[in-house]
Design a protein around this motif. Structure first.
Motif, PDB file in Angstrom:
ATOM      1  N   MET A   1       0.829  -1.202   0.000  1.00 51.15           N
ATOM      2  CA  MET A   1       0.000   0.000   0.000  1.00 51.15           C
ATOM      3  C   MET A   1       0.869   1.258   0.000  1.00 51.15           C
ATOM      4  SD  MET A   1      -3.158   0.966  -0.082  1.00 51.15           S
ATOM      5  CE  MET A   1      -3.751   2.634  -0.225  1.00 51.15           C
ATOM      6  N   ASP A   2       1.996   1.208   0.691  1.00 52.55           N
ATOM      7  CA  ASP A   2       2.889   2.371   0.731  1.00 52.55           C
ATOM      8  C   ASP A   2       3.380   2.740  -0.665  1.00 52.55           C
ATOM      9  OD1 ASP A   2       2.841   3.049   3.440  1.00 52.55           O
ATOM     10  OD2 ASP A   2       4.274   1.484   3.942  1.00 52.55           O
ATOM     11  N   ALA A   3       3.630   1.730  -1.496  1.00 46.80           N
ATOM     12  CA  ALA A   3       4.084   1.988  -2.864  1.00 46.80           C
ATOM     13  C   ALA A   3       2.992   2.709  -3.654  1.00 46.80           C
ATOM     14  CB  ALA A   3       4.460   0.677  -3.545  1.00 46.80           C
ATOM     15  N   ILE A   4       1.746   2.317  -3.442  1.00 50.65           N
ATOM     16  CA  ILE A   4       0.614   2.967  -4.120  1.00 50.65           C
ATOM     17  C   ILE A   4       0.506   4.423  -3.675  1.00 50.65           C
ATOM     18  CG2 ILE A   4      -1.897   3.024  -4.338  1.00 50.65           C
ATOM     19  CD1 ILE A   4      -0.661   0.806  -5.927  1.00 50.65           C
ATOM     20  N   LEU A   5       0.632   4.675  -2.389  1.00 51.39           N
ATOM     21  CA  LEU A   5       0.535   6.040  -1.866  1.00 51.39           C
ATOM     22  C   LEU A   5       1.644   6.915  -2.440  1.00 51.39           C
ATOM     23  CD1 LEU A   5      -0.368   5.415   1.891  1.00 51.39           C
ATOM     24  CD2 LEU A   5      -1.891   5.898  -0.027  1.00 51.39           C
ATOM     25  N   PHE A   6       2.823   6.331  -2.613  1.00 53.87           N
ATOM     26  CA  PHE A   6       3.930   7.073  -3.210  1.00 53.87           C
ATOM     27  C   PHE A   6       3.592   7.461  -4.653  1.00 53.87           C
ATOM     28  CE2 PHE A   6       7.981   7.198  -5.571  1.00 53.87           C
ATOM     29  CZ  PHE A   6       8.625   8.199  -4.852  1.00 53.87           C
ATOM     30  N   GLN A   7       3.041   6.534  -5.398  1.00 55.49           N
ATOM     31  CA  GLN A   7       2.651   6.815  -6.786  1.00 55.49           C
ATOM     32  C   GLN A   7       1.543   7.861  -6.850  1.00 55.49           C
ATOM     33  OE1 GLN A   7       1.989   3.248  -9.277  1.00 55.49           O
ATOM     34  NE2 GLN A   7       2.986   2.070  -7.672  1.00 55.49           N
ATOM     35  N   GLU A  19      -8.318   7.495  -9.183  1.00 57.77           N
ATOM     36  CA  GLU A  19      -8.532   6.118  -9.615  1.00 57.77           C
ATOM     37  C   GLU A  19      -7.479   5.193  -9.009  1.00 57.77           C
ATOM     38  OE1 GLU A  19      -8.509   6.148 -13.845  1.00 57.77           O
ATOM     39  OE2 GLU A  19     -10.556   6.922 -14.045  1.00 57.77           O
ATOM     40  N   LEU A  20      -6.233   5.654  -9.022  1.00 54.02           N
ATOM     41  CA  LEU A  20      -5.132   4.867  -8.469  1.00 54.02           C
ATOM     42  C   LEU A  20      -5.312   4.651  -6.978  1.00 54.02           C
ATOM     43  CD1 LEU A  20      -2.369   3.551  -9.012  1.00 54.02           C
ATOM     44  CD2 LEU A  20      -1.315   5.781  -8.581  1.00 54.02           C
ATOM     45  N   LEU A  21      -5.699   5.706  -6.273  1.00 57.13           N
ATOM     46  CA  LEU A  21      -5.877   5.608  -4.826  1.00 57.13           C
ATOM     47  C   LEU A  21      -7.054   4.703  -4.481  1.00 57.13           C
ATOM     48  CD1 LEU A  21      -5.197   6.426  -1.947  1.00 57.13           C
ATOM     49  CD2 LEU A  21      -6.548   8.504  -2.269  1.00 57.13           C
ATOM     50  N   ASN A  22      -8.179   4.894  -5.150  1.00 55.58           N
ATOM     51  CA  ASN A  22      -9.364   4.087  -4.857  1.00 55.58           C
ATOM     52  C   ASN A  22      -9.140   2.609  -5.139  1.00 55.58           C
ATOM     53  OD1 ASN A  22     -10.929   6.265  -3.982  1.00 55.58           O
ATOM     54  ND2 ASN A  22     -11.670   6.717  -6.040  1.00 55.58           N
ATOM     55  N   LEU A  25      -6.843   1.249  -2.382  1.00 56.91           N
ATOM     56  CA  LEU A  25      -7.566   1.055  -1.119  1.00 56.91           C
ATOM     57  C   LEU A  25      -8.494  -0.158  -1.192  1.00 56.91           C
ATOM     58  CD1 LEU A  25      -8.438   4.751  -0.197  1.00 56.91           C
ATOM     59  CD2 LEU A  25      -6.979   3.203   1.112  1.00 56.91           C
ATOM     60  N   LYS A  26      -9.131  -0.331  -2.334  1.00 51.64           N
ATOM     61  CA  LYS A  26     -10.029  -1.471  -2.516  1.00 51.64           C
ATOM     62  C   LYS A  26      -9.270  -2.787  -2.394  1.00 51.64           C
ATOM     63  CE  LYS A  26     -13.190  -3.516  -5.921  1.00 51.64           C
ATOM     64  NZ  LYS A  26     -13.768  -3.366  -7.293  1.00 51.64           N
ATOM     65  N   ASN A  27      -8.138  -2.862  -3.063  1.00 52.33           N
ATOM     66  CA  ASN A  27      -7.329  -4.089  -3.018  1.00 52.33           C
ATOM     67  C   ASN A  27      -6.748  -4.322  -1.635  1.00 52.33           C
ATOM     68  OD1 ASN A  27      -7.801  -4.587  -5.740  1.00 52.33           O
ATOM     69  ND2 ASN A  27      -5.956  -3.512  -6.410  1.00 52.33           N
ATOM     70  N   GLU A  51       0.803  -3.588   9.906  1.00 53.55           N
ATOM     71  CA  GLU A  51       0.249  -4.051   8.631  1.00 53.55           C
ATOM     72  C   GLU A  51      -0.955  -3.229   8.163  1.00 53.55           C
ATOM     73  OE1 GLU A  51       1.064  -5.847  11.155  1.00 53.55           O
ATOM     74  OE2 GLU A  51       2.537  -7.335  10.476  1.00 53.55           O
ATOM     75  N   THR A  52      -1.622  -2.531   9.066  1.00 53.50           N
ATOM     76  CA  THR A  52      -2.816  -1.767   8.681  1.00 53.50           C
ATOM     77  C   THR A  52      -2.575  -0.251   8.692  1.00 53.50           C
ATOM     78  OG1 THR A  52      -3.581  -1.860  10.986  1.00 53.50           O
ATOM     79  CG2 THR A  52      -4.436  -3.526   9.475  1.00 53.50           C
ATOM     80  N   ARG A  53      -1.405   0.163   9.072  1.00 47.20           N
ATOM     81  CA  ARG A  53      -1.099   1.593   9.210  1.00 47.20           C
ATOM     82  C   ARG A  53      -1.193   2.337   7.874  1.00 47.20           C
ATOM     83  NH1 ARG A  53       4.077   2.896  12.669  1.00 47.20           N
ATOM     84  NH2 ARG A  53       2.695   1.876  14.180  1.00 47.20           N
ATOM     85  N   SER A  54      -0.647   1.761   6.827  1.00 45.46           N
ATOM     86  CA  SER A  54      -0.670   2.445   5.529  1.00 45.46           C
ATOM     87  C   SER A  54      -2.088   2.554   4.979  1.00 45.46           C
ATOM     88  CB  SER A  54       0.244   1.725   4.528  1.00 45.46           C
ATOM     89  OG  SER A  54      -0.189   0.398   4.312  1.00 45.46           O
ATOM     90  N   TYR A  55      -2.967   1.637   5.356  1.00 46.18           N
ATOM     91  CA  TYR A  55      -4.363   1.709   4.925  1.00 46.18           C
ATOM     92  C   TYR A  55      -5.030   2.948   5.512  1.00 46.18           C
ATOM     93  CZ  TYR A  55      -9.246   0.369   4.188  1.00 46.18           C
ATOM     94  OH  TYR A  55     -10.580   0.351   3.802  1.00 46.18           O
ATOM     95  N   ILE A  56      -4.737   3.240   6.770  1.00 45.16           N
ATOM     96  CA  ILE A  56      -5.268   4.443   7.416  1.00 45.16           C
ATOM     97  C   ILE A  56      -4.713   5.689   6.738  1.00 45.16           C
ATOM     98  CG2 ILE A  56      -5.229   5.813   9.555  1.00 45.16           C
ATOM     99  CD1 ILE A  56      -7.180   3.516   9.663  1.00 45.16           C
ATOM    100  N   ARG A  57      -3.434   5.683   6.412  1.00 44.91           N
ATOM    101  CA  ARG A  57      -2.848   6.826   5.715  1.00 44.91           C
ATOM    102  C   ARG A  57      -3.516   7.036   4.355  1.00 44.91           C
ATOM    103  NH1 ARG A  57       2.423   5.130   7.974  1.00 44.91           N
ATOM    104  NH2 ARG A  57       2.819   3.942   6.065  1.00 44.91           N
TER     105      ARG A  57
END
Length: 210
Positions: A1-7, A19-22, A25-27, A51-57
């Motif tokens: 998830m951290d890699a997605i947030l960086f992108q 779209e990328l963020l949603n 988050l869905k995955n 393991e769930t911290r990046s999901y909250i971010r």
């Protein structure tokens, strides 16, 4: 998830960014549920679990983006979900939600939330001021304006002219009660401030420092 947030943060196209963020988050939600992180014992403690911290971010970032485009009710729902999953609210989602309640003039919800997270800081006091400003309750608005001034005397000075940043404060950080806190607030909470007509005139007319 951290890699997605960086992108996501590197993407300048709002549509592609969302779209990328949603999708991310869905995955991530699906993955966490498969690994039982959404079980009862974990709900309320997500930021304390690595393991769930990046999901909250990611949810916080989504709420911020929704506010940027004026989707207030959707941002409200995301903030509520964050506080459900992470009651300690390490990301400061409560401050966004307080601002949302001020815009929507949800007085009881805002009072309840500000009481739960009792803080004498600009991020709590300003939404309360904004709430009563929006409700045309001048008496209450003045009371909270006074509390804001007592908490940070630089707030009213902001409306009188440019504030000089404190060079001792690291860029991107702020200190409560100092100039940096006011600069931070007027930068990060435009979604609320921009909904308050004639704010400058009201503040200066009711300046208790005169």
């Amino acid at each position: 998830m951290d890699a997605i947030l960086f992108q996501v943060r590197l993407e300048h196209n709002p549509r592609k960014r969302n779209e990328l963020l949603n999708e991310g988050l869905k995955n991530e939600e699906k993955r966490l549920k498969e690994k039982n992180y959404f079980d009862k014992e974990n709900i309320g403690h997500f930021y304390g679990i690595f393991e769930t911290r990046s999901y909250i971010r990611g949810l916080y970032l989504k709420a911020s983006y929704l506010l940027e485009v004026g989707e207030i009710e959707s941002a409200e729902n995301v903030c509520k979900e964050i506080l459900k999953l992470n009651e300690n609210d390490n990301t400061g989602s409560r401050y966004l939600l307080m601002g949302i309640y001020a815009i929507l003039t949800k007085e009881q919800e805002l009072l309840k939330l500000s009481k739960k997270y009792s803080e004498n800081a600009l991020e709590v006091l300003f939404p309360l001021f904004a709430l009563y400003y929006n409700l045309d309750n001048t008496k209450k608005a003045k009371e909270y304006l006074k509390k804001i001034n007592e908490s940070n005397s630089h707030f009213i000075k902001y409306f009188k002219g440019p504030l000089k940043p404190n060079k001792d404060v690291i860029q991107g950080c702020y200190v409560k009660g100092e100039v940096s806190e006011v600069i931070m607030y007027f930068s990060q909470y435009r979604f609320l401030i921009d909904t308050l007509p004639n704010l400058k005139e009201f503040v200066l007319e009711n300046d208790n420092q005169k």
